[in-house]
Design a protein around this motif. Sequence first.
Motif, PDB file in Angstrom:
ATOM      1  N   UNK A   1       0.626  -1.222   0.317  1.00  0.00           N
ATOM      2  CA  UNK A   1      -0.067  -0.359  -0.049  1.00  0.00           C
ATOM      3  C   UNK A   1       0.659   0.602  -0.597  1.00  0.00           C
ATOM      4  N   UNK A   2       0.504   2.623  -0.702  1.00  0.00           N
ATOM      5  CA  UNK A   2       0.916   3.685  -0.921  1.00  0.00           C
ATOM      6  C   UNK A   2       0.072   4.615  -0.508  1.00  0.00           C
ATOM      7  N   UNK A   3       0.704   5.373  -0.039  1.00  0.00           N
ATOM      8  CA  UNK A   3      -0.430   6.182   0.754  1.00  0.00           C
ATOM      9  C   UNK A   3       0.027   7.591  -0.285  1.00  0.00           C
ATOM     10  N   UNK A   4      -1.074   8.162  -0.402  1.00  0.00           N
ATOM     11  CA  UNK A   4      -1.182   8.997  -1.360  1.00  0.00           C
ATOM     12  C   UNK A   4      -0.848  10.798  -0.942  1.00  0.00           C
ATOM     13  N   UNK A   5       0.390  11.037  -1.055  1.00  0.00           N
ATOM     14  CA  UNK A   5       0.518  12.257  -0.540  1.00  0.00           C
ATOM     15  C   UNK A   5       0.720  13.841  -1.606  1.00  0.00           C
ATOM     16  N   UNK A   6      -0.673  13.270  -2.633  1.00  0.00           N
ATOM     17  CA  UNK A   6      -0.975  14.600  -3.374  1.00  0.00           C
ATOM     18  C   UNK A   6      -2.045  15.653  -2.285  1.00  0.00           C
ATOM     19  N   UNK A   7      -2.636  14.939  -1.074  1.00  0.00           N
ATOM     20  CA  UNK A   7      -2.855  15.621  -0.044  1.00  0.00           C
ATOM     21  C   UNK A   7      -2.529  16.117   0.882  1.00  0.00           C
ATOM     22  N   UNK A   8      -1.083  15.765   1.050  1.00  0.00           N
ATOM     23  CA  UNK A   8      -0.312  16.224   2.506  1.00  0.00           C
ATOM     24  C   UNK A   8      -0.203  18.256   2.815  1.00  0.00           C
ATOM     25  N   UNK A   9      -0.110  18.902   1.577  1.00  0.00           N
ATOM     26  CA  UNK A   9      -0.654  20.081   2.078  1.00  0.00           C
ATOM     27  C   UNK A   9      -1.755  20.455   3.276  1.00  0.00           C
ATOM     28  N   UNK A  10      -2.711  19.778   3.286  1.00  0.00           N
ATOM     29  CA  UNK A  10      -3.426  20.280   4.166  1.00  0.00           C
ATOM     30  C   UNK A  10      -4.505  18.926   5.469  1.00  0.00           C
ATOM     31  N   UNK A  11      -2.424  18.211   5.326  1.00  0.00           N
ATOM     32  CA  UNK A  11      -2.389  16.865   6.303  1.00  0.00           C
ATOM     33  C   UNK A  11      -1.694  18.251   7.699  1.00  0.00           C
ATOM     34  N   UNK A  12      -2.567  17.963   8.375  1.00  0.00           N
ATOM     35  CA  UNK A  12      -2.195  19.706   9.741  1.00  0.00           C
ATOM     36  C   UNK A  12      -2.921  18.516  11.095  1.00  0.00           C
ATOM     37  N   UNK A  13      -4.017  17.925  11.254  1.00  0.00           N
ATOM     38  CA  UNK A  13      -3.471  17.101  12.506  1.00  0.00           C
ATOM     39  C   UNK A  13      -3.183  15.750  12.187  1.00  0.00           C
ATOM     40  N   UNK A  14      -3.243  14.015  13.199  1.00  0.00           N
ATOM     41  CA  UNK A  14      -2.960  12.885  12.525  1.00  0.00           C
ATOM     42  C   UNK A  14      -4.494  12.719  12.126  1.00  0.00           C
ATOM     43  N   UNK A  15      -5.598  13.135  12.201  1.00  0.00           N
ATOM     44  CA  UNK A  15      -6.657  12.210  11.504  1.00  0.00           C
ATOM     45  C   UNK A  15      -6.605  12.681  10.786  1.00  0.00           C
ATOM     46  N   UNK A  16      -5.907  13.707   9.949  1.00  0.00           N
ATOM     47  CA  UNK A  16      -6.286  14.069   8.426  1.00  0.00           C
ATOM     48  C   UNK A  16      -4.935  13.297   7.152  1.00  0.00           C
ATOM     49  N   UNK A  18      -4.460  10.695   9.085  1.00  0.00           N
ATOM     50  CA  UNK A  18      -5.586   9.154   9.168  1.00  0.00           C
ATOM     51  C   UNK A  18      -6.301   8.602   8.044  1.00  0.00           C
ATOM     52  N   UNK A  19      -7.447   9.970   8.090  1.00  0.00           N
ATOM     53  CA  UNK A  19      -8.140   9.348   6.909  1.00  0.00           C
ATOM     54  C   UNK A  19      -7.492   9.509   5.570  1.00  0.00           C
ATOM     55  N   UNK A  20      -6.648  10.549   5.110  1.00  0.00           N
ATOM     56  CA  UNK A  20      -5.982   9.591   3.637  1.00  0.00           C
ATOM     57  C   UNK A  20      -5.442   7.929   3.658  1.00  0.00           C
ATOM     58  N   UNK A  21      -4.747   7.325   5.359  1.00  0.00           N
ATOM     59  CA  UNK A  21      -4.884   6.360   4.665  1.00  0.00           C
ATOM     60  C   UNK A  21      -6.001   5.274   4.266  1.00  0.00           C
ATOM     61  N   UNK A  22      -6.983   6.385   5.187  1.00  0.00           N
ATOM     62  CA  UNK A  22      -7.908   5.422   4.580  1.00  0.00           C
ATOM     63  C   UNK A  22      -8.806   4.447   3.904  1.00  0.00           C
ATOM     64  N   UNK A  23      -8.422   5.931   2.989  1.00  0.00           N
ATOM     65  CA  UNK A  23      -9.133   5.904   1.941  1.00  0.00           C
ATOM     66  C   UNK A  23      -8.222   5.542   0.474  1.00  0.00           C
ATOM     67  N   UNK A  24      -6.702   4.853   1.125  1.00  0.00           N
ATOM     68  CA  UNK A  24      -6.096   4.165   0.499  1.00  0.00           C
ATOM     69  C   UNK A  24      -6.191   2.677   1.066  1.00  0.00           C
TER      70      UNK A  24
END
Length: 96
Positions: A1-16, A18-24
């Motif tokens: 599994x590879x985490x999609x870093x395209x939305x990384x600029x919006x990661x400010x909290x652990x939950x952000x 985690x949400x990206x992880x769940x989508x993968x």
Amino acid sequence: MTLDYSDAPTWHRAGDVYASLLRQLQPPVADDPMIWGRFAAVITDVSGVDPQSITPDSPLICDDQLWRGMGRTSAMLWVLLIAGVALTAMLVLLLR
């Protein structure tokens, strides 16, 4: 599994993150209630933070103003170092 870093600029909290992880993840795995605990253990492994203290609202370390300032200072020092080396090289060439 590879985490999609395209939305990384919006990661400010652990939950952000985690949400990206769940989508993968596939639905059976993403629905596992133990996933948050494993996620918290992984993201705290290097920092030594207690995984039990991490919540979806926990800020990421780079969200702290002190860490941001240190990053800017470090970048500035690198620029100054490179500029110093370049100037020294130019002086050596000119004085030959």
